[in-house]
Write an enzyme that holds these catalytic residues in place. Structure first.
Site, PDB file in Angstrom:
ATOM      1  N   SER A 156       0.974  -1.367   0.051  1.00  0.00           N
ATOM      2  CA  SER A 156      -0.090   0.151  -0.112  1.00  0.00           C
ATOM      3  C   SER A 156       0.923   1.125  -0.014  1.00  0.00           C
ATOM      4  CB  SER A 156      -0.915  -0.015   1.214  1.00  0.00           C
ATOM      5  OG  SER A 156      -1.744  -1.274   1.155  1.00  0.00           O
ATOM      6  N   ARG A 171       7.439   6.573  -4.500  1.00  0.00           N
ATOM      7  CA  ARG A 171       7.717   6.992  -3.520  1.00  0.00           C
ATOM      8  C   ARG A 171       7.125   6.471  -2.225  1.00  0.00           C
ATOM      9  NH1 ARG A 171       4.002  10.291  -5.171  1.00  0.00           N
ATOM     10  NH2 ARG A 171       2.043  10.321  -3.805  1.00  0.00           N
ATOM     11  N   ASP A 209      -5.316  -2.838  -2.519  1.00  0.00           N
ATOM     12  CA  ASP A 209      -6.144  -3.177  -1.505  1.00  0.00           C
ATOM     13  C   ASP A 209      -7.804  -3.155  -1.966  1.00  0.00           C
ATOM     14  OD1 ASP A 209      -6.069  -0.323  -1.306  1.00  0.00           O
ATOM     15  OD2 ASP A 209      -6.172  -0.302   0.901  1.00  0.00           O
TER      16      ASP A 209
END
Ligand code: ADP
Length: 513
Positions: A156, A171, A209
């Site tokens: 995530s 990032r 997710d």
């Protein structure tokens, strides 16, 4: 003006009319279309390379891992093939020093070690058999996919996904900072460390997710229609849905893989709808929204999410309440308004009240107030005291707070309906109904054949009282859906997208090869 009238006036700023909803849906569909055609749009519409959803008959033993924030979760999922599954899991906290390690390898070898421990603890027979087999193998021989656990990797953090098990880290967020990993394929990083330990595991899928939620719901959902949309309404909000492959026109110009199963004619698209309408052409706006955004870490970004999700509703309420207390004549939390003249019931706001602190109100506070049916709003008044340091609030105070809470919660749900309605309409789901079971339809019963199934997850949709009903009310107001269409929509909680959902993506990834 009475306190309640003043509260109603502020609450009215959150009105989001049927006309607004319809305008929102049109623009949402336009931005969805734009995102399917090109890169760099407000809504990213990310192709996931997952080209089908499960129907509940899938079987097998799969692994799933979830690196989301503070914890690393490893689980194995046994799919029974009858819409049910069993799940075994372990969870470890990520050591702080690894979150900012010099080398990516330090973190990923820790993750691989957790997978090894999990396998030894819960699947030792497989583990041992694999080692025996490896000893007997010639050096040139490789394991086949059948001999390995297929693993779904829920990661995530922002990644540029270029294949079903390939994605480069854009990032780090949430306190992680390992420069060495940026720009690298996170599946490959994990696979390398798994291989170094000779584990019988293949990283088969990189999982978002929201896509996990859609897959988990589609596997467990009653009926065989397949789920259209998975939506998350928790800390943030996002949705993933089943799109026609030929509508994802940017795939042809995409730098990603062309190696995916095209035969289904579909692909799951991760909308990233939290950033719907960052340009603010149709989103509602109040002075509280504007100030929240200006003082946030990412002004001008995630503008839809900032009006919908759990991370923000408490803060919107806090700003609206403060504005009320600061109105010259307003009686909110003022002692003149206390229910009795007894000195002990004088309303006071503690100097260090959370009312004065940015992010001081959690969205669970809204659920408590919305749910409160106690005599004289006893629970709300107690919670005001406990959570916000507002002592001896009056019944009128509590009523005013509830008026604002209801307005903010309702606007959030109606905006959620814009996203859901737009996906239903843009995918043509309202038009492709078969005749279905006429008798059932006439009797106002659910006609399985024409159900439009939607899986949702997140504390807001799960715990905020009446959230689904507010969504439904707005769906009925949408042109092209209406009363009849809304009845076809089935909304169900889909738990554990990063467990069973990730396993299912590993499964479809394997069968696509
Ligand atoms: P996540 O989205 O991070 O996986 P959750 O679905 O639990 O986790 O969502 C957490 C968010 O939901 C937080 O922003 C929190 O404020 C909010 N929240 C927690 N409990 C409730 C509740 N009872 N009612 C409404 N919102 C809640």
């Amino acid at each position: 003006m009475s306190l309640l009238e003043e509260a109603r006036q502020v609450a009215a700023e959150f009105d989001y009319t049927a006309q607004d909803v319809n305008k929102g849906v049109k623009e949402f569909i336009r931005q969805m279309d734009e995102g399917l055609q090109k890169n760099g749009t407000s809504m990213s519409q990310i192709p996931t390379y997952v080209t089908s959803v499960p129907n509940g008959t899938e079987k097998g033993l799969y692994l799933a891992v979830d690196l989301g924030g503070t914890n690393f979760r490893v689980c194995s999922i046994q799919l029974h093939g009858n819409t049910t599954f069993s799940l075994t899991q372990s969870k470890v906290a990520i050591p702080r020093d690894l979150m900012t390690a010099k080398k990516a390898q330090e973190l990923f070898s820790f993750l691989a070690k957790q997978i090894e421990t999990f396998l030894k603890t819960h699947h030792n027979d497989h583990f041992e058999a694999h080692h025996e087999r490896r000893k007997a193998m010639s050096p040139s021989e490789n394991f086949t996919d059948d001999e390995l656990f297929q693993l779904g990797f829920t990661f995530s953090f922002p990644v540029h996904q270029i294949g079903i098990n390939k994605g480069t880290l854009i990032r780090w967020t949430k306190g992680f900072d390992i420069e060495d990993a940026v720009g690298k394929d996170v599946c490959e990083l994990l696979q390398k460390e798994i291989d170094a330990l000779h584990l019988p595991v293949k990283v088969a899928a990189l999982v978002n997710d929201t896509v996990g939620t859609l897959m988990a719901r589609s596997y467990t959902s009653p009926g065989k229609t397949g789920t259209l949309l998975g939506g998350i309404f928790g800390t943030g909000t996002n949705g993933a849905y089943v799109e026609k492959l030929d509508r994802v026109t940017k795939l042809s110009t995409f730098s990603g893989s062309t190696d995916y199963d095209k035969s289904t004619g579909h692909m799951i698209v991760n909308t990233e709808w939290g950033s719907f309408d960052n340009q603010m052409t149709v989103l509602p706006n109040t002075p509280y929204d504007t100030a929240l955004d200006a003082e946030s870490v990412n002004p001008g970004i995630q503008m839809f999410e900032k009006r919908v999700s759990g991370m923000f509703l408490g803060e919107i309420l806090r700003r609206a309440l403060l504005a009320l207390t600061q109105k010259k004549e307003c009686q909110l939390f003022k002692d003149e308004n206390s229910s009795s003249n007894d000195i002990h019931s004088t309303t006071t706001i503690a100097e260090d009240s959370m009312l004065y602190k940015q992010w001081g109100i959690d969205t669970s506070f809204l659920s408590i107030v919305q749910e409160d049916a106690s005599a004289g709003y006893r629970i709300t008044r107690q919670t005001l005291s406990r959570d916000l340091g507002v002592d001896a609030a009056s019944i009128e105070d509590a009523e005013a707070v509830k008026t604002l809470v209801a307005a903010i919660g309702k606007r959030s749900a109606r905006l959620s309906a814009v996203a859901i309605g737009a996906v239903i309409l843009s995918t043509g789901k309202m038009d492709d109904s078969t005749q279905g079971n006429i008798a059932k339809q006439e009797n106002n019963e659910v006609d399985e054949e024409n159900v439009i199934d939607i899986g949702v997850d997140g504390s807001l949709v799960e715990y905020y009282p009446g959230f689904e009903e507010y969504i439904r009310e707005a769906l009925r107001e949408i042109e092209g859906i209406g009363e009849k269409g809304e009845k076809r929509v089935r909304i169900g909680i889909a738990k554990d997208g990063s467990g069973v959902g990730a396993a299912l993506i590993a499964l479809v990834a394997g069968s696509a090869e």
